[in-house]
Enzyme design. Structure first.
Site, PDB file in Angstrom:
ATOM      1  N   PHE A   1       0.815  -1.229   0.000  1.00 36.38           N
ATOM      2  CA  PHE A   1       0.000   0.000   0.000  1.00 36.38           C
ATOM      3  C   PHE A   1       0.844   1.273   0.000  1.00 36.38           C
ATOM      4  CE2 PHE A   1      -2.074  -3.267   2.760  1.00 36.38           C
ATOM      5  CZ  PHE A   1      -2.969  -3.738   1.817  1.00 36.38           C
TER       6      PHE A   1
ATOM      7  N   GLU B   1       7.315   1.066  -0.111  1.00 40.75           N
ATOM      8  CA  GLU B   1       7.940   1.633  -1.308  1.00 40.75           C
ATOM      9  C   GLU B   1       9.338   2.132  -0.965  1.00 40.75           C
ATOM     10  OE1 GLU B   1       5.640   4.433  -3.583  1.00 40.75           O
ATOM     11  OE2 GLU B   1       7.367   5.091  -4.734  1.00 40.75           O
TER      12      GLU B   1
ATOM     13  N   ARG C   1       1.404  15.468  -5.771  1.00 42.69           N
ATOM     14  CA  ARG C   1       0.198  14.782  -6.244  1.00 42.69           C
ATOM     15  C   ARG C   1      -1.058  15.314  -5.539  1.00 42.69           C
ATOM     16  NH1 ARG C   1      -1.454  10.370  -9.590  1.00 42.69           N
ATOM     17  NH2 ARG C   1       0.605   9.714 -10.258  1.00 42.69           N
TER      18      ARG C   1
ATOM     19  N   ARG D   1      -1.028   4.460  -0.928  1.00 40.76           N
ATOM     20  CA  ARG D   1      -2.075   4.329  -1.956  1.00 40.76           C
ATOM     21  C   ARG D   1      -2.818   5.648  -2.212  1.00 40.76           C
ATOM     22  NH1 ARG D   1      -6.140  -0.825  -1.468  1.00 40.76           N
ATOM     23  NH2 ARG D   1      -6.541  -1.145  -3.675  1.00 40.76           N
TER      24      ARG D   1
ATOM     25  N   THR E   1       4.766  10.959 -11.573  1.00 39.36           N
ATOM     26  CA  THR E   1       5.019  12.344 -11.959  1.00 39.36           C
ATOM     27  C   THR E   1       6.516  12.627 -12.034  1.00 39.36           C
ATOM     28  OG1 THR E   1       4.807  13.025  -9.652  1.00 39.36           O
ATOM     29  CG2 THR E   1       2.840  13.170 -11.021  1.00 39.36           C
TER      30      THR E   1
ATOM     31  N   ALA F   1       2.289   4.003  -7.913  1.00 37.44           N
ATOM     32  CA  ALA F   1       1.595   4.897  -8.839  1.00 37.44           C
ATOM     33  C   ALA F   1       0.593   4.145  -9.702  1.00 37.44           C
ATOM     34  CB  ALA F   1       2.593   5.668  -9.721  1.00 37.44           C
TER      35      ALA F   1
ATOM     36  N   GLU G   1      -4.751   2.553  -7.170  1.00 39.16           N
ATOM     37  CA  GLU G   1      -5.003   3.654  -6.238  1.00 39.16           C
ATOM     38  C   GLU G   1      -6.374   4.316  -6.346  1.00 39.16           C
ATOM     39  OE1 GLU G   1      -0.897   5.877  -5.613  1.00 39.16           O
ATOM     40  OE2 GLU G   1      -1.207   5.235  -7.677  1.00 39.16           O
TER      41      GLU G   1
END
Ligand code: FES
Ligand code: FES
Lengths: 494, 777
Positions: free
Chosen positions: B246, B250, B328, B360, B459, B528, B730
């Site tokens: 989730f 990362e 974001r 997420r 992004t 992402a 997501e």
């Protein structure tokens, strides 16, 4: 002579272990000793259910499968029981157990880490209920957190798998299992270890009394739903464990002249039907204590003896006017339950003394009982506050009142001033309630913590008093509650 | 209820012989259900493996370490080694971005729970017990804990950033209605069921093989190499599956991989570090909580003229992934709405707390909650149905450029909303909700239908690439490996479906293996939502290369042209003849033709330039909408979700079972974030809710029985994505904003025209507070 080992049924054979440490958990035994890694650890504190296993218990020659959190279950506690884990459900590689098969077909696993525990909870559902409705399924799943699926496919799998009578190798082998477990009942005390460090599970109340007297420093354990965390989280070493689960007569539930006696070793799950008969709200309260796993292990006696200010049963039992029984050596005594709670962390229990049971009276004519648990999440959460009320209603007025709250003070406590202020009040006249509502502010000085602020606690305590007065005045609970609508009441406008 | 409770989520059955588009079960499902699927902690342990536990300064959140006494730790039973920053030969940093994330705190403690040392012992219990024996004195300073504390100190982890279009100040002056407000949105703990875990094995010559529960194996490899001062070629990082990620694995899985690797390197023994749940919650970052301050202007019909909004994001003590996360939030401040004049400002507030990280939605949800709050407020004040206000502000012809300058070219939101409005019976139910609220004194209902538009791509441009490796064996079985990781989202299943489709073979002929940096190197994180977009495409290309080679062999041997060769049903058709796929594979081997290939993919059209705030950050948008109905208890603030209808766009679904699983799971996770999941820090900077006993994610009973999820009947993504599918990881999180809006609606019913003061999460206490705010003068 005490038995220096535990015996239980596992994978078709009786396992006998004589090397059981007082603080060994069942999960560690599975994963570390047996290398049976299907059962997962998600939290090691009894709150996620990833470690769920099924425990088969023989009661009155019937076998019942219940889910248990193996992370906080002490290994010694499974003496005399059957242990089933996720790896054991299907006999061979080709076939899946019906609940496994349904989980597969309904896409019930994503990351899969919750899955073994969920499968085991569903296994107990499969053996416990036929054609369960959503509420029942939810109840069986409440102790299993899944962060991935959103539960819908799991619920579908449950309802699909449990549509008929159980038909698996466990139901087929039931008679043999019952025989085996019956053969493990030997009435002997279990004592593994030495005087300095042991796991003990006495078989009689006399042996228990004697052991407690000899080791007043021992830790008494019923379900280990709290003590388990002392071990896994606080990393405490508890050298002397006395487990109450095998004591004959300590788990009795019996009708008394004016109520029901609940033995101290009675699990929540066992007590639920009897307490529900006193009032549906009490049944709903029991349903919201922990989840199935916790209720299969934790006991009413433990909930009381533990003395926590946020234990769920004490306020309700206090409001009902329950009496507590204790014993030390050969001496027994009885007291009104509220007197047991002296202060935070302090109860009226001497060294070597233990709780033997609680008597809960039935409601008399004109008596109304309500209780409400407030928590951030409905299921498997600890109360921010809990209000319990017993009113005697005469001619539309409150003739007598017992009000007790949990989470509002250092102990479960009666609202003496509010009780006094509401007596005489008319149910149909909201102005009559004002003094009692105000008095709650004198009865309690709650605190801020992670579960709620002091302000919310007090405000909600008042809201609950209002609610009970509306309900006692005839308002249907379907119009006053978003959960826990009283069984037997008709639905309302919606 | 006006509708009998009825569940309508329908998953079409898997078609035989067709791979892509069918509801094939997750490739690990059978193993997970039997308990045989292995997670790292389930792997066999080397005989002399050491268990590693981290230690920290329990009494302090911030300050200089004045004494680090680890003697008692060293002397504890079973202890093999104690590790601190001085044991690190290379770089003491596991930051994914700008540095500043020490593996072991060095000299200073920067948040409560920051790892100062680690202890390796023979058993995990010994390691955990030993870790508690440390004596760490800290010259304690007052920590900045809240957004307000951080704003007061003025410190940020990264510079502010802004999108500006038009002249919002002027537009405000001319508008009929100008409103200012502030909204708080809480953070969120990932609560992946499998906590952080890594196991490192020392190899010959100092090589290290790290098994890590990580969404980003290449980064773990890279950071371990840096830490040990070794070339990346000597480090391998492998991940078969995670028990949930989730976003929480990362960047923040790396530290545990590093410490395990260091322990392996120092002791020469295999080393495993599995965090205890409480440590996990204390030591790893969460979704950013935020205070949103805003002013907006609109006409009497509810149409926006200007929006000025400032996001004060609580980043914690370091930058971590906050740049992308906070950006974001800005990219989704518009959600599906056109803001003619707009200024979006983002402040990346530094606090002395754990570094907040990916979760997420990656900041997007926070932006969207604001957008939907604004719609609700306008509707409440004007007395217009909130759905109508939403519709009036949708992107449309001539109103189709986002605040960051990207044209919304694929806008299906209006159509999708219209459809859901119909299928959810919105207007009828609106009437029924009003009637209910008139008749009920204590319980009040609320209803809300909210859209989601979510941009797909990293992004950060260079992350939009992926590699894959496909082998065909001479028995016709196929192995596929790619750079993406499996955390439950079904990525491996989807990629295997793609490969099976390319070769025209059954899904079960394709074996997917663990993600490992020695098979596919230099990968980007699985994040992402782009896992299938990127890795599916890379695997497809690898398969195509092999298939073309096979087709050439078939054509040559049977005097045909490659255009006569087709792959389907485990057979290869050459003109009139059919040969089994396996036979052709064997033939290729005999003909000395390679049956192995890599595949590579880089997302096209991504031109975003952050410096100039120009270009296109996303390849496309994913859309969805949800309609939620709730009931609140105005006495206690308790809330129940009665019904949820979801319509979601996944383009042409690669696997409807997996996609619906992502939608339902995402919705419930988002609902938890906005309702029961309440992170509480005390004034000294300690996380008070560091266990599932106090931090409450949804259980089964929080999910309404009446939960209807439908996939939008799509003709396929306009962009040529993998089989015209759309990303789904997501976006569904944000469907749950409908629950928050429905709660707002229910509270608002108490006093028409007044906006409830409701922050997220809407716990019973927060709802009760909002109810009270309606009754104040
Ligand atoms: S591991 Fe979470 S309940 Fe046992
Ligand atoms: S499938 Fe991942 S937690 Fe349930």
């Amino acid at each position: 002579m005490a038995r220096g080992s535990i015996k239980f049924l596992y994978r078709g054979g009786v396992v006998e272990l004589s090397n059981v440490g007082p603080n060994d958990t069942l999960l560690d035994w599975l994963r570390l000793d047996r290398g049976a890694c299907g059962t997962k650890e998600g939290c090691a504190e009894g709150d996620c259910g990833a470690c769920t296993v099924a425990i088969g218990t023989l009661r009155d020659s019937a076998l019942a499968y219940e889910p248990v959190n193996s992370c906080i279950q002490l290994l010694g506690m499974i003496d005399g029981k059957e242990l089933i884990t996720v790896e054991d459900l299907s006999a061979d590689d080709a076939r899946l157990h019906p609940v496994q098969d349904a989980m597969l077909r309904h896409h019930g696993s994503q990351c899969g880490f919750c899955t073994p525990g969920i499968v085991m909870s569903l296994f107990t559902l499969y053996h416990g209920e036929t054609s369960p409705d959503r509420g029942v399924v939810n109840d069986y799943l409440a102790g299993n957190l899944c962060r991935c699926t959103g539960y819908r496919p799991i619920v579908d799998a449950a309802r699909d798998a449990c549509s008929g009578a159980p038909n698996d190798r466990f139901s087929a082998g039931m008679a043999a299992t019952v025989d085996t477990l019956a053969g493990l009942v030997d009435g002997e005390d279990v004592l593994i270890g030495d005087e300095a460090s042991f796991f003990a599970a006495p078989a009689t109340i006399e042996a228990l009394a004697e052991l407690c007297a000899r080791h007043p420093d021992a830790t008494l354990v019923s379900g280990a739903t709290d003590v388990g965390l002392w071990i896994t989280k606080q990393l405490r070493v508890l050298p002397k464990i006395i487990h109450l689960g095998r004591v004959a007569g300590l788990s009795d539930i019996r009708e008394t002249d004016n109520g029901v006696h609940i033995g101290a070793g009675t699990t929540y799950a066992q007590a639920e039907p009897a307490l529900s008969r006193i009032d549906p709200d009490l049944g709903e309260l029991l349903r919201r204590i922990g989840a199935k796993q916790v209720r299969a292990a934790g006991t009413v006696g433990g909930n009381i003896a533990n003395g926590s200010p946020i234990g769920d049963t004490p306020p309700a039992l206090i409001a009902l006017g329950a009496e507590l029984h204790l014993r030390r050596g050969a001496t027994a005594r009885t007291m009104p339950l509220e007197e047991f709670f002296i202060d935070y962390g302090r109860q009226d229990r001497g060294p070597g003394e233990f709780v033997t049971g609680v008597d809960v009276p039935h409601l008399g004519p004109g008596e109304v009982f309500r209780c409400y648990k407030i928590s951030k999440r409905f299921d498997q959460d600890i109360s921010a506050l809990l209000g319990a009320f017993k009113f005697t209603i005469e001619d539309g007025r409150v003739a007598d009142a017992r009000i007790a709250f949990g989470g509002m003070a250092a102990t479960p406590k009666r609202a003496a001033r509010a009780e006094a202020a509401i007596i005489g009040g008319k149910l149909s006249n909201e102005r009559d309630w004002a003094a009692a509502l105000a008095a709650l502010g004198e009865d309690f000085r709650p605190i801020d913590d992670v579960r709620a602020s002091a302000g919310y606690r007090l405000q909600t305590a008042r809201a609950l008093l209002e609610k009970v007065l509306h309900e006692a005045g005839g308002e249907a609970s379907a119009a006053t509650r978003v959960v826990g609508v009283r069984t037997g009441e008709r639905g309302h406008v919606a | 209820m006006w509708h009998s409770a009825r569940r309508r989520t329908q998953i079409p059955p898997a078609d035989d012989g067709v791979s892509v588009g069918s509801a094939i079960a997750h490739d690990s499902a059978a193993g997970q259900i039997r308990g045989s699927a292995q997670y790292i902690d389930d792997m066999p342990e080397a005989a002399n493996l050491v268990h590693v536990a981290p230690g920290y300064a329990t009494g302090a959140a911030k300050g200089r370490i004045t004494r680090l006494d680890l003697d008692a730790v060293r002397a504890a039973p079973g202890v093999v080694a104690v590790l601190t920053s001085t044991d690190i030969p290379g770089k003491n940093d596991c930051s994914p971005s700008f540095g500043g994330d020490p593996i072991f705190a060095d000299g200073r403690v920067e948040f409560h729970g920051q790892v100062v040392f680690a202890v390796a012992a023979r058993t995990r219990e010994q390691a955990r017990k030993a870790a508690r024996l440390a004596k760490i004195d800290v010259e304690a300073e007052t920590p900045a804990v809240t957004v307000e504390d951080g704003l007061a100190s003025g410190e940020t982890v990264l510079p502010d950033y802004q999108f500006l279009r038009g002249d919002p100040a002027r537009a405000k002056d001319g508008a009929a209605n100008v409103v200012s407000g502030s909204l708080r949105v809480g953070g969120q703990e990932h609560f992946y069921l499998e906590g952080q875990v890594a196991m490192a094995l020392p190899g010959e010559g100092g090589e290290i093989h790290v098994y890590s529960s990580t969404q980003h194996p290449s980064e773990v490899q890279h950071l371990v190499a840096n830490m040990l001062g070794k070339p990346e070629a000597e480090i391998v990082c492998e991940c078969r599956r995670m028990g949930g990620g989730f976003g929480g694995k990362e960047s923040q899985a790396s530290q545990w991989g590093c410490i395990a690797a260091l322990a392996a390197s120092v002791t020469g023994r295999a080393a495993k570090l599995r965090l205890d749940r409480d440590d996990d919650m204390i030591m790893t970052g969460k979704r950013h909580d935020v205070r949103v301050d805003y002013t907006y202007a609109h006409d009497d019909k509810g149409r926006l003229a200007a929006v000025v909004v400032e996001f004060n994001m609580r980043c914690g003590y370091s930058a971590d992934l906050s740049l992308g996360v906070c950006d974001r939030t800005m990219f989704h401040t518009d959600n599906a709405y056109y803001y003619p004049n707009v200024r979006i400002h983002s402040r990346r507030v530094k606090t002395d707390t754990v570094s907040n990280t990916a979760f997420r939605g990656f900041g997007g949800p926070q932006g969207m909650v604001f957008a939907e709050r604004m719609m609700d407020e306008i509707a409440i004040r004007l007395g217009i149905d909130p759905l109508d206000v939403r519709k009036r502000n949708f992107y449309g012809r001539g109103r189709d450029v986002t605040p960051f300058g990207m044209k919304v070219a694929d806008n299906i939101a209006p159509r999708l909303i219209r459809e859901l409005e119909k299928t959810s019976d919105y207007r009828q139910r609106r009437k029924a909700v009003k009637a209910f609220n008139r008749q009920n004194r204590f319980l009040k209902k609320g209803l809300a239908l909210t859209p989601v538009k979510f941009g797909i791509a990293f992004t950060l441009k260079h992350l939009n690439q992926a590699g894959a490796l496909v082998h065909v064996y001479t028995d016709g079985s196929v192995q596929v490996n790619h750079g993406g990781t499996e955390m439950g989202q079904g990525l491996h299943t989807k990629v295997a479906q793609v490969v099976a489709e390319e070769f025209g073979i059954d899904f079960d002929r394709v074996k997917i293996t663990a993600t490992t940096t020695d098979k596919v190197p230099n990968t980007t994180p699985t994040a992402a939502s782009s896992g299938s977009d990127l890795n599916g495409m890379a695997a497809k290309r690898a398969a195509e290369i092999i298939r073309n080679r096979m087709a050439e062999v078939a054509a040559r041997l049977h005097q045909a042209t490659t255009s006569d060769v087709g792959f389907a049903g485990n057979m290869v058709r050459v003109g009139e003849r059919e040969i089994p796929f396996a036979e052709l594979a064997r033939t290729c081997f005999l003909e000395r033709v390679s049956l192995s290939s890599t595949g590579y993919f880089a997302t096209p059209k991504i031109t975003w330039d952050r410096e100039t705030t120009s270009g296109q950050p996303f390849l496309y948008f994913a859309y969805g909408a949800a309609c939620s109905e709730v009931t609140i208890d105005t006495l206690t603030g308790e809330m129940r979700v009665d019904r949820v209808d979801v319509l979601h766009d996944v383009g042409k679904s690669l696997n409807p079972a997996i996609d619906i699983g992502q939608i339902e799971g995402g919705f419930v996770q988002g609902m938890g974030w906005l309702t029961t999941e309440d992170l509480v820090y005390d004034a000294s900077g300690r996380l008070a809710t560091h266990a599932p006993s106090t931090y409450k994610i949804p259980t089964a009973s929080d999910v309404p029985e009446d939960f209807r999820v439908t996939l939008w009947d799509s003709k396929g993504n306009r962009e040529p994505t993998i089989y015209r599918s759309k990303a789904v990881g997501e976006p569904p999180i944000m469907l749950a904003i409908s629950v928050f809006s429905a709660i707002t609606d229910a509270v608002a019913s108490l006093r028409p025209g007044r906006v409830p003061k409701l922050d997220a999460p809407a716990t019973p206490e927060a709802i009760a507070r909002a109810v009270r705010s309606m009754r104040e003068a």
